[in-house]
Design a protein around this motif. Sequence first.
Motif, PDB file in Angstrom:
ATOM      1  N   PRO A   1       9.375   1.826  -7.670  1.00  0.00           N
ATOM      2  CA  PRO A   1       8.951   0.815  -6.693  1.00  0.00           C
ATOM      3  C   PRO A   1      10.110   0.007  -6.126  1.00  0.00           C
ATOM      4  O   PRO A   1      10.115  -0.314  -4.935  1.00  0.00           O
ATOM      5  N   ALA A   2      11.085  -0.315  -6.959  1.00  0.00           N
ATOM      6  CA  ALA A   2      12.221  -1.112  -6.483  1.00  0.00           C
ATOM      7  C   ALA A   2      13.015  -0.354  -5.426  1.00  0.00           C
ATOM      8  O   ALA A   2      13.460  -0.933  -4.421  1.00  0.00           O
ATOM      9  N   SER A   3      13.186   0.947  -5.621  1.00  0.00           N
ATOM     10  CA  SER A   3      13.949   1.734  -4.652  1.00  0.00           C
ATOM     11  C   SER A   3      13.185   1.863  -3.330  1.00  0.00           C
ATOM     12  O   SER A   3      13.788   1.855  -2.258  1.00  0.00           O
ATOM     13  N   VAL A   4      11.844   1.961  -3.421  1.00  0.00           N
ATOM     14  CA  VAL A   4      11.043   2.052  -2.205  1.00  0.00           C
ATOM     15  C   VAL A   4      11.112   0.738  -1.432  1.00  0.00           C
ATOM     16  O   VAL A   4      11.263   0.724  -0.214  1.00  0.00           O
ATOM     17  N   ARG A   5      11.010  -0.390  -2.172  1.00  0.00           N
ATOM     18  CA  ARG A   5      11.115  -1.692  -1.511  1.00  0.00           C
ATOM     19  C   ARG A   5      12.472  -1.839  -0.824  1.00  0.00           C
ATOM     20  O   ARG A   5      12.576  -2.347   0.308  1.00  0.00           O
ATOM     21  N   THR A   6      13.521  -1.400  -1.506  1.00  0.00           N
ATOM     22  CA  THR A   6      14.866  -1.486  -0.934  1.00  0.00           C
ATOM     23  C   THR A   6      14.965  -0.655   0.338  1.00  0.00           C
ATOM     24  O   THR A   6      15.551  -1.093   1.351  1.00  0.00           O
ATOM     25  N   ALA A   7      14.366   0.537   0.321  1.00  0.00           N
ATOM     26  CA  ALA A   7      14.405   1.411   1.487  1.00  0.00           C
ATOM     27  C   ALA A   7      13.620   0.804   2.649  1.00  0.00           C
ATOM     28  O   ALA A   7      14.064   0.847   3.806  1.00  0.00           O
ATOM     29  N   ILE A   8      12.470   0.207   2.359  1.00  0.00           N
ATOM     30  CA  ILE A   8      11.662  -0.428   3.406  1.00  0.00           C
ATOM     31  C   ILE A   8      12.416  -1.604   4.014  1.00  0.00           C
ATOM     32  O   ILE A   8      12.458  -1.783   5.233  1.00  0.00           O
ATOM     33  N   ASP A   9      13.040  -2.413   3.145  1.00  0.00           N
ATOM     34  CA  ASP A   9      13.822  -3.548   3.649  1.00  0.00           C
ATOM     35  C   ASP A   9      14.986  -3.073   4.519  1.00  0.00           C
ATOM     36  O   ASP A   9      15.305  -3.704   5.543  1.00  0.00           O
ATOM     37  N   ALA A  10      15.608  -1.964   4.112  1.00  0.00           N
ATOM     38  CA  ALA A  10      16.739  -1.442   4.888  1.00  0.00           C
ATOM     39  C   ALA A  10      16.286  -0.964   6.263  1.00  0.00           C
ATOM     40  O   ALA A  10      16.964  -1.200   7.272  1.00  0.00           O
TER      41      ALA A  10
ATOM     42  N   SER B   1       0.830  -1.208   0.000  1.00  0.00           N
ATOM     43  CA  SER B   1       0.000   0.000   0.000  1.00  0.00           C
ATOM     44  C   SER B   1       0.862   1.255   0.000  1.00  0.00           C
ATOM     45  O   SER B   1       0.469   2.296  -0.533  1.00  0.00           O
ATOM     46  N   VAL B   2       2.028   1.176   0.606  1.00  0.00           N
ATOM     47  CA  VAL B   2       2.946   2.312   0.585  1.00  0.00           C
ATOM     48  C   VAL B   2       3.489   2.518  -0.819  1.00  0.00           C
ATOM     49  O   VAL B   2       3.628   3.660  -1.289  1.00  0.00           O
ATOM     50  N   LEU B   3       3.777   1.417  -1.502  1.00  0.00           N
ATOM     51  CA  LEU B   3       4.235   1.525  -2.887  1.00  0.00           C
ATOM     52  C   LEU B   3       3.178   2.218  -3.743  1.00  0.00           C
ATOM     53  O   LEU B   3       3.502   3.070  -4.591  1.00  0.00           O
ATOM     54  N   ASP B   4       1.929   1.876  -3.516  1.00  0.00           N
ATOM     55  CA  ASP B   4       0.848   2.505  -4.286  1.00  0.00           C
ATOM     56  C   ASP B   4       0.741   3.985  -3.972  1.00  0.00           C
ATOM     57  O   ASP B   4       0.499   4.811  -4.862  1.00  0.00           O
ATOM     58  N   ALA B   5       0.918   4.345  -2.695  1.00  0.00           N
ATOM     59  CA  ALA B   5       0.801   5.748  -2.311  1.00  0.00           C
ATOM     60  C   ALA B   5       1.976   6.577  -2.812  1.00  0.00           C
ATOM     61  O   ALA B   5       1.846   7.791  -2.995  1.00  0.00           O
ATOM     62  N   LEU B   6       3.113   5.922  -3.042  1.00  0.00           N
ATOM     63  CA  LEU B   6       4.302   6.627  -3.547  1.00  0.00           C
ATOM     64  C   LEU B   6       4.521   6.293  -5.011  1.00  0.00           C
ATOM     65  O   LEU B   6       5.603   5.872  -5.431  1.00  0.00           O
ATOM     66  N   SER B   7       3.482   6.492  -5.768  1.00  0.00           N
ATOM     67  CA  SER B   7       3.532   6.093  -7.185  1.00  0.00           C
ATOM     68  C   SER B   7       4.554   6.879  -7.983  1.00  0.00           C
ATOM     69  O   SER B   7       4.990   6.446  -9.058  1.00  0.00           O
TER      70      SER B   7
END
Length: 375
Positions: free
Chosen positions: A68-77, A58-64
């Motif tokens: 997306p890959a960079s957001v996922r990487t940041a969340i994982d970090a 849902s965060v990926l959708d809100a930060l369209s």
Amino acid sequence: MKLRRTRSLVGYWHEGDFVLEDYLSAKSSDEDEDNAVAVDEDALRLLQRFEDWTDPESVLDALSGYDPASVRTAIDALADAGLLHTPEQAGQEDLLASEWAAWSEEARFFHFGTKDAVYIGDDAEHRAAATAVALETGPPPPVFKSYPDAPRVRLPRAFLPLRRDFDEVLLARRTHREFTAEPVTLRQLATTLHYTFGPMYFVDAREYGTLMMRTSPGGGARHEIEAYVGVLNVEGVAPGLYHYNVEQHALELIDPEFRAGHVDRLGFGQQMAVTAGFVVFMTALVSRATYKYRHPRTLRMILLDAGHLAQTFALVSTATGLGPFQTAAFRDSEAEAALGVDGIAETALYLIGAGRPAGPVDGHPIDMSVAASPR
């Protein structure tokens, strides 16, 4: 899988970076670890998205507008750094929120931030390294504090004999809240201060110089606690606020105008403090302790040392025929201003005192009934 911002985070600036520290995270007691994580504005904004349990998708959708890959990487970090938790990881922080709900974030940070300190023990290499660090900062702080220009009252060394049976003194010790108008004798005051705060022996601490030993334990014999005596009703001593010079066994006058009205204000109107023969503000000279002990757990040690001294004070004053009391309820900053200390290099910790007891002195509860039947 949903994630939530870790609830036990404290943020502060450190060496130019803004860092977040999870004070509830597990620490090693074998080696020092820094669990503070530097974060930037983007990381903080991302953490805000996980204020409650949130699906990363849902965060990926809100930060369209972001990759997306960079957001996922940041969340994982953020998750790897312990700043985001899964429901399985959040059990301890939820328990903390429930059990410590009545206490502020400051209390939680202090307690858990000082847990699991590394103790060097008897390892010669580690002890030598710790000593070298201390000596690099310069000579150790003075063992004694004094006010050389202050008028002094030299206390008698004709100490009262403490010959009551030890078990009798232990059982007679009670917190007294009412005192008579009869003054405390000079020998009672001198005996109580000497056997509580005075040096009994001196030891050669090698690189750390000569240190004193009191009747109470003190971490590393640093004995960072100082005593300031508010004389209210003591035979032969003018009322006022004094510093107890333990080296000279003397009272050094700080404020000749100090009276019961000042204690009334500083002690929140507690009558036991106002009507006592004398009160003692205990302070800590922080540098004495931190010269040797650099870990924040040292603050716990200082508080424990104050408690040791307060119990010794209670027992000694009881043995001299006085009634002791102790309270943590006092106006810290106003007390420090009255004492003339800055509250940082030297900070107030405890308020104790004694007087001629108006109630029973046999150890039975003074203002409560003895529990005699099940309830």
